[in-house]
Scaffold this motif. Structure first.
Motif, PDB file in Angstrom:
ATOM      1  N   LEU A  28     -68.882 -53.419  31.217  1.00 14.59           N
ATOM      2  CA  LEU A  28     -68.294 -54.754  31.016  1.00 14.59           C
ATOM      3  C   LEU A  28     -67.741 -54.936  29.599  1.00 14.59           C
ATOM      4  O   LEU A  28     -66.696 -55.555  29.400  1.00 14.59           O
ATOM      5  CB  LEU A  28     -69.368 -55.810  31.331  1.00 14.59           C
ATOM      6  N   TYR A  29     -68.451 -54.398  28.625  1.00 14.40           N
ATOM      7  CA  TYR A  29     -68.067 -54.590  27.208  1.00 14.40           C
ATOM      8  C   TYR A  29     -68.057 -53.240  26.486  1.00 14.40           C
ATOM      9  O   TYR A  29     -68.985 -52.922  25.739  1.00 14.40           O
ATOM     10  CB  TYR A  29     -69.061 -55.525  26.516  1.00 14.40           C
ATOM     11  N   PRO A  30     -67.013 -52.430  26.682  1.00 11.31           N
ATOM     12  CA  PRO A  30     -67.031 -51.042  26.180  1.00 11.31           C
ATOM     13  C   PRO A  30     -66.532 -50.877  24.735  1.00 11.31           C
ATOM     14  O   PRO A  30     -65.945 -49.847  24.402  1.00 11.31           O
ATOM     15  CB  PRO A  30     -66.117 -50.328  27.180  1.00 11.31           C
ATOM     16  N   TRP A  35     -71.298 -60.399  16.907  1.00 14.24           N
ATOM     17  CA  TRP A  35     -72.668 -60.930  16.801  1.00 14.24           C
ATOM     18  C   TRP A  35     -73.640 -60.094  17.616  1.00 14.24           C
ATOM     19  O   TRP A  35     -74.815 -60.037  17.301  1.00 14.24           O
ATOM     20  CB  TRP A  35     -72.740 -62.431  17.029  1.00 14.24           C
ATOM     21  N   ASP A  36     -73.111 -59.370  18.637  1.00 15.31           N
ATOM     22  CA  ASP A  36     -73.979 -58.430  19.354  1.00 15.31           C
ATOM     23  C   ASP A  36     -74.545 -57.411  18.382  1.00 15.31           C
ATOM     24  O   ASP A  36     -75.735 -57.091  18.414  1.00 15.31           O
ATOM     25  CB  ASP A  36     -73.197 -57.692  20.443  1.00 15.31           C
ATOM     26  N   SER A  37     -73.665 -56.871  17.522  1.00 15.51           N
ATOM     27  CA  SER A  37     -74.105 -55.821  16.595  1.00 15.51           C
ATOM     28  C   SER A  37     -75.227 -56.305  15.687  1.00 15.51           C
ATOM     29  O   SER A  37     -76.131 -55.537  15.343  1.00 15.51           O
ATOM     30  CB  SER A  37     -72.938 -55.328  15.741  1.00 15.51           C
ATOM     31  N   PRO A  70     -63.973 -59.326  12.498  1.00 15.82           N
ATOM     32  CA  PRO A  70     -63.409 -59.534  13.831  1.00 15.82           C
ATOM     33  C   PRO A  70     -64.465 -59.518  14.929  1.00 15.82           C
ATOM     34  O   PRO A  70     -65.467 -58.824  14.815  1.00 15.82           O
ATOM     35  CB  PRO A  70     -62.459 -58.349  13.994  1.00 15.82           C
ATOM     36  N   HIS A  71     -64.191 -60.261  15.989  1.00 16.41           N
ATOM     37  CA  HIS A  71     -65.221 -60.363  17.022  1.00 16.41           C
ATOM     38  C   HIS A  71     -65.314 -59.121  17.895  1.00 16.41           C
ATOM     39  O   HIS A  71     -66.364 -58.853  18.451  1.00 16.41           O
ATOM     40  CB  HIS A  71     -65.092 -61.684  17.783  1.00 16.41           C
ATOM     41  N   ILE A  72     -64.222 -58.353  17.968  1.00 13.51           N
ATOM     42  CA  ILE A  72     -64.292 -57.061  18.684  1.00 13.51           C
ATOM     43  C   ILE A  72     -63.676 -55.978  17.798  1.00 13.51           C
ATOM     44  O   ILE A  72     -62.606 -56.177  17.213  1.00 13.51           O
ATOM     45  CB  ILE A  72     -63.491 -57.086  20.006  1.00 13.51           C
ATOM     46  N   ALA A  82     -59.717 -50.950  29.967  1.00  8.15           N
ATOM     47  CA  ALA A  82     -61.145 -51.122  30.280  1.00  8.15           C
ATOM     48  C   ALA A  82     -61.659 -52.522  29.961  1.00  8.15           C
ATOM     49  O   ALA A  82     -62.620 -52.981  30.562  1.00  8.15           O
ATOM     50  CB  ALA A  82     -61.971 -50.081  29.540  1.00  8.15           C
ATOM     51  N   TYR A  83     -61.027 -53.181  29.008  1.00 10.22           N
ATOM     52  CA  TYR A  83     -61.436 -54.550  28.657  1.00 10.22           C
ATOM     53  C   TYR A  83     -60.178 -55.383  28.427  1.00 10.22           C
ATOM     54  O   TYR A  83     -59.208 -54.916  27.829  1.00 10.22           O
ATOM     55  CB  TYR A  83     -62.304 -54.562  27.388  1.00 10.22           C
ATOM     56  N   PHE A  84     -60.204 -56.608  28.878  1.00  8.13           N
ATOM     57  CA  PHE A  84     -59.098 -57.524  28.610  1.00  8.13           C
ATOM     58  C   PHE A  84     -59.629 -58.755  27.901  1.00  8.13           C
ATOM     59  O   PHE A  84     -60.646 -59.309  28.336  1.00  8.13           O
ATOM     60  CB  PHE A  84     -58.401 -57.956  29.911  1.00  8.13           C
ATOM     61  N   MET A 169     -70.536 -68.702  23.090  1.00 14.91           N
ATOM     62  CA  MET A 169     -71.016 -69.370  24.306  1.00 14.91           C
ATOM     63  C   MET A 169     -69.791 -69.870  25.072  1.00 14.91           C
ATOM     64  O   MET A 169     -69.602 -71.070  25.272  1.00 14.91           O
ATOM     65  CB  MET A 169     -71.950 -70.524  23.925  1.00 14.91           C
ATOM     66  N   ASP A 170     -68.987 -68.900  25.480  1.00 17.02           N
ATOM     67  CA  ASP A 170     -67.601 -69.112  25.899  1.00 17.02           C
ATOM     68  C   ASP A 170     -67.339 -70.320  26.801  1.00 17.02           C
ATOM     69  O   ASP A 170     -66.479 -71.136  26.523  1.00 17.02           O
ATOM     70  CB  ASP A 170     -67.092 -67.848  26.615  1.00 17.02           C
ATOM     71  N   ASN A 171     -68.045 -70.402  27.923  1.00 19.01           N
ATOM     72  CA  ASN A 171     -67.709 -71.468  28.889  1.00 19.01           C
ATOM     73  C   ASN A 171     -68.735 -72.602  28.859  1.00 19.01           C
ATOM     74  O   ASN A 171     -68.951 -73.267  29.867  1.00 19.01           O
ATOM     75  CB  ASN A 171     -67.548 -70.898  30.307  1.00 19.01           C
ATOM     76  N   ARG A 352     -74.061 -69.607  36.177  1.00 16.51           N
ATOM     77  CA  ARG A 352     -72.748 -69.365  35.562  1.00 16.51           C
ATOM     78  C   ARG A 352     -72.803 -69.270  34.041  1.00 16.51           C
ATOM     79  O   ARG A 352     -72.584 -70.230  33.312  1.00 16.51           O
ATOM     80  CB  ARG A 352     -71.717 -70.409  36.019  1.00 16.51           C
ATOM     81  N   TYR A 353     -73.157 -68.079  33.575  1.00 17.28           N
ATOM     82  CA  TYR A 353     -72.889 -67.688  32.192  1.00 17.28           C
ATOM     83  C   TYR A 353     -73.503 -68.643  31.167  1.00 17.28           C
ATOM     84  O   TYR A 353     -74.714 -68.761  31.105  1.00 17.28           O
ATOM     85  CB  TYR A 353     -71.369 -67.604  32.064  1.00 17.28           C
ATOM     86  N   TRP A 354     -72.711 -69.389  30.417  1.00 12.38           N
ATOM     87  CA  TRP A 354     -73.262 -70.255  29.373  1.00 12.38           C
ATOM     88  C   TRP A 354     -73.413 -71.694  29.841  1.00 12.38           C
ATOM     89  O   TRP A 354     -73.512 -72.608  29.040  1.00 12.38           O
ATOM     90  CB  TRP A 354     -72.390 -70.183  28.106  1.00 12.38           C
ATOM     91  N   ARG A 355     -73.426 -71.915  31.149  1.00  9.95           N
ATOM     92  CA  ARG A 355     -73.548 -73.281  31.678  1.00  9.95           C
ATOM     93  C   ARG A 355     -74.943 -73.541  32.236  1.00  9.95           C
ATOM     94  O   ARG A 355     -75.145 -74.454  33.014  1.00  9.95           O
ATOM     95  CB  ARG A 355     -72.464 -73.549  32.737  1.00  9.95           C
ATOM     96  N   SER A 413     -77.409 -54.572  25.690  1.00 10.80           N
ATOM     97  CA  SER A 413     -77.992 -54.116  24.422  1.00 10.80           C
ATOM     98  C   SER A 413     -78.814 -55.181  23.700  1.00 10.80           C
ATOM     99  O   SER A 413     -79.921 -54.926  23.247  1.00 10.80           O
ATOM    100  CB  SER A 413     -76.900 -53.591  23.493  1.00 10.80           C
ATOM    101  N   TRP A 414     -78.259 -56.416  23.530  1.00  7.09           N
ATOM    102  CA  TRP A 414     -79.031 -57.344  22.699  1.00  7.09           C
ATOM    103  C   TRP A 414     -80.294 -57.807  23.413  1.00  7.09           C
ATOM    104  O   TRP A 414     -81.269 -58.168  22.756  1.00  7.09           O
ATOM    105  CB  TRP A 414     -78.196 -58.458  22.091  1.00  7.09           C
ATOM    106  N   SER A 415     -80.289 -57.774  24.760  1.00  3.29           N
ATOM    107  CA  SER A 415     -81.521 -58.137  25.479  1.00  3.29           C
ATOM    108  C   SER A 415     -82.611 -57.118  25.160  1.00  3.29           C
ATOM    109  O   SER A 415     -83.771 -57.477  24.910  1.00  3.29           O
ATOM    110  CB  SER A 415     -81.273 -58.206  26.983  1.00  3.29           C
TER     111      SER A 415
HETATM  112  C1  9WN Z   1     -65.737 -62.459  24.905  1.00  5.34           C
HETATM  113  C2  9WN Z   1     -70.277 -59.336  24.307  1.00  5.34           C
HETATM  114  C3  9WN Z   1     -69.804 -60.780  24.380  1.00  5.34           C
HETATM  115  C4  9WN Z   1     -70.776 -61.760  23.702  1.00  5.34           C
HETATM  116  C5  9WN Z   1     -70.430 -63.211  23.989  1.00  5.34           C
HETATM  117  C6  9WN Z   1     -70.318 -63.395  25.494  1.00  5.34           C
HETATM  118  C7  9WN Z   1     -69.279 -62.428  26.067  1.00  5.34           C
HETATM  119  C8  9WN Z   1     -66.868 -61.917  25.785  1.00  5.34           C
HETATM  120  C9  9WN Z   1     -66.436 -61.868  27.238  1.00  5.34           C
HETATM  121  O1  9WN Z   1     -69.651 -61.096  25.769  1.00  5.34           O
HETATM  122  O2  9WN Z   1     -68.008 -62.765  25.560  1.00  5.34           O
HETATM  123  O3  9WN Z   1     -66.066 -62.296  23.562  1.00  5.34           O
HETATM  124  O4  9WN Z   1     -65.603 -61.008  27.559  1.00  5.34           O
HETATM  125  O5  9WN Z   1     -66.903 -62.677  28.052  1.00  5.34           O
HETATM  126  O6  9WN Z   1     -70.009 -64.713  25.808  1.00  5.34           O
HETATM  127  O7  9WN Z   1     -71.402 -64.052  23.450  1.00  5.34           O
HETATM  128  O8  9WN Z   1     -70.748 -61.539  22.328  1.00  5.34           O
HETATM  129  O9  9WN Z   1     -71.592 -59.240  24.751  1.00  5.34           O
END
Ligand code: 9WN
Length: 424
Positions: A28-30, A35-37, A70-72, A82-84, A169-171, A352-355, A413-415
Motif C-alpha cells: 500500500l505504501y511502498p 511521520w511514519d519514519s 517532505p511527506h513522501i 505503485a503509489y498514487f 489524519m486524511d479523511n 473508515r480510516y480516520w473517521r 510498520s508503525w503499529s
Molecule cells: C497519504 C503512510 C500514510 C500515513 C498517513 C495515512 C496514510 C497516505 C495515503 O498513509 O496517508 O499520505 O495514501 O492514504 O493517513 O497518516 O502517514 O502510512
C-alpha cells in the motif's frame, strides 16, 4: 506472549526495511513517509539503534532547501505506478533542483525531534560516535523554522497545514467543512493505486481523492509557495501544533546535548502552548479544535487530534483533556483503544480510516501524554489495550475501536514499532 510479540514486531520492521529506510507497508505504501519514519525510529531503536538513526537521517537527507521535510520520499527502485500520486505527479526537482530522491511537496506532523531524542537515548555512545544529533540538530531547527516561519498563515502565530494529507489524519470529519469548498477533480482524471491493496469501504472516497488531488496539484502549480495567496484548504491543526510544541521540548534536550542553547526552544514551546490554548481550546467541550484560516472559525468536531496536546509539557488544560478522554465520547479509560473520532457522533464510523478506527501511533502519543500529566492509570489501560490488540489482530494499520478487530494494511510498520516501544 510478550516475548513472541516482540519477536514478531521486530520481524515486521526488518521485513519492511529497504536498506536506508522503512516502508509503512509493503504494497500500500511502498516509499518512505515522514511521520511514519519518526514512529518507526522509536521502535527500531529497540532492534537496531544504528538503523533507527539511519531512518531519520535518510528522511532528513531529502529535506528541501527551505527546510520543509517532505511527506513522501520516493524509492527509485519502486515501479512508478505503485503509489498514487507518485514522483511524476509532484515534480519536486523543478523546485529543489534535486532529481534524486524525488519527493512530495507536502509535509506531515513534526514528531521527528521527539523520535531523534528517543533514538539518541537508546545508545548515546553510538549516537555520539556517529555525530547523529550534531548533524541532525541544524536540520531539525530548519524544519521547525519552515513551519513557524512559512506556515504561520493565520492569526495567533500557529502553524497551518494546507492539505488534509498534511494532518496525517486524511479523511477526518474535521476536514469535511473546509473541503466542501474544494471542487473535486473527476474520479476518471486520475487512477488510485490504493484500492488495489485495500478495502474501498475502509479508505477515503473517490470524492475525497478528487479534492486531495485538486489541492495537491494547485499547490504544486504555484511552485509550493506558501503565500502570498492562501491555499483553498488552510487550517491550524491541534495535532500539528501540539507535536511541534512537544518537539521543541525535545529540541531543547538535543540542543543541550550538542552544546547549543536550549533557551530558544523552551521559549518556542511556551509560545506555541499559549497560542494553542488561546486559539484552539474550547472550554465547554474540553477539546482543542482546528481553526479555519479563511474564516477564522473553529472547526468544532470530535477528532482525537484535539486530545493529542496532552503530549505538550506544562499544558494548563491537561486535566480537562483527560476528563474528555475518559468521558462518553472517547471512553479511553474503559477500552484503552482511542477512537479517531467521537463515538457518540453521527459521523463516527468504526471502519473508515480516520473517521473512527483506533490507530497505534495516536494511542502511543496519548499514552505518553497521559503519563506526562499524571494520568498513569488511564495510560496503563491504553498501553495494555494496544499490546493486546497487536497480539490478537497482528500489526494492522488500524483497529475497530469497539471490538479491536484489525483493519487496513497488515504488517504495518508503525503499529509494530510503537508496540515494541510499549513492550519495553
Ligand atoms: C497519504 C503512510 C500514510 C500515513 C498517513 C495515512 C496514510 C497516505 C495515503 O498513509 O496517508 O499520505 O495514501 O492514504 O493517513 O497518516 O502517514 O502510512
Amino acid at each position: 506472549m510478550t516475548a513472541g510479540l516482540r519477536e514478531r514486531a521486530s520481524r515486521v520492521l526488518l521485513a519492511n526495511w529497504q536498506g536506508q529506510s522503512t516502508v509503512p507497508a509493503a504494497d500500500l505504501y511502498p516509499h518512505q513517509w515522514s511521520w511514519d519514519s519518526a514512529f518507526i525510529a522509536v521502535g527500531l531503536r529497540h532492534v537496531s539503534p544504528r538503523r533507527a538513526q539511519r531512518e531519520l537521517e535518510s528522511l532528513f537527507g531529502a529535506q528541501w532547501p527551505d527546510g520543509r521535510v517532505p511527506h513522501i520520499v520516493f524509492d527509485r527502485a519502486t515501479p512508478a505506478g505503485a503509489y498514487f500520486p507518485g514522483a511524476d505527479f509532484w515534480r519536486s526537482a523543478a523546485v529543489t533542483g534535486v532529481r534524486h530522491p524525488a519527493t512530495s511537496g507536502l509535509v506531515q506532523p513534526p514528531v521527528h525531534a521527539i523520535a531523534a531524542w528517543e533514538t539518541f537515548r537508546a545508545d548515546p555512545e553510538l549516537a555520539r560516535r556517529r555525530g547523529f544529533l550534531a548533524r541532525l540538530y541544524p536540520r531539525l531547527v530548519a524544519w521547525h523554522r519552515y513551519l513557524t516561519g512559512r506556515r504561520a498563515l493565520g492569526t495567533g502565530g500557529l502553524v497551518s497545514i494546507v492539505h488534509p494529507w498534511e494532518s496525517g489524519m486524511d479523511n477526518s470529519p474535521a476536514w469535511d467543512g473546509p473541503l466542501s469548498r474544494v471542487e473535486p477533480l473527476p474520479a476518471g482524471s486520475f487512477r488510485r493505486a490504493d484500492l488495489a491493496h485495500a478495502v474501498a469501504g475502509e479508505r477515503p472516497t473517490d470524492t475525497d481523492y478528487g479534492r486531495y488531488v485538486r489541492l495537491a496539484a494547485d499547490y504544486r502549480d504555484h511552485g509550493y509557495a506558501d503565500g502570498p495567496a492562501i491555499p483553498a484548504f488552510a487550517v491550524q491543526d491541534p495535532l500539528t501544533n501540539a507535536l511541534l510544541a512537544a518537539a521543541e521540548a525535545a529540541l531543547a534536550d538535543i540542543a543541550a546535548e550538542v552544546g547549543a542553547d536550549p533557551a530558544p526552544h523552551h521559549a518556542e514551546l511556551k509560545r506555541l502552548r499559549e497560542a494553542m490554548v488561546e486559539w484552539l481550546f474550547d472550554e465547554g467541550d474540553g477539546l482543542l479544535h482546528a481553526r479555519d484560516v479563511h474564516t477564522g472559525q473553529s472547526l468544532r468536531a470530535g477528532s482525537v487530534a484535539g486530545l493529542v496536546p496532552l503530549v505538550v509539557p506544562g499544558l494548563p488544560v491537561a486535566d480537562a483533556l483527560v476528563r474528555t478522554a475518559v468521558g462518553d465520547r472517547f471512553r479511553i479509560g474503559e477500552t484503552g483503544l482511542p477512537p479517531s473520532y467521537d463515538r457518540t457522533d453521527a459521523l463516527f464510523d468504526t471502519s473508515r480510516y480516520w473517521r473512527g478506527p483506533a490507530w497505534f501511533n495516536i494511542g502511543w502519543l496519548l499514552w505518553r501524554g497521559l503519563r506526562l500529566h499524571g494520568a498513569t492509570g488511564v495510560a496503563d489501560t491504553v498501553r495494555a489495550a494496544l499490546v493486546r490488540a497487536a497480539a490478537r489482530a497482528g500489526f494492522r494499520e488500524y483497529l475497530d475501536p469497539l471490538t479491536g478487530h484489525g483493519r487496513g494494511a497488515r504488517d504495518f510498520s508503525w503499529s509494530a514499532a510503537v508496540t515494541l516501544d510499549l513492550l519495553d
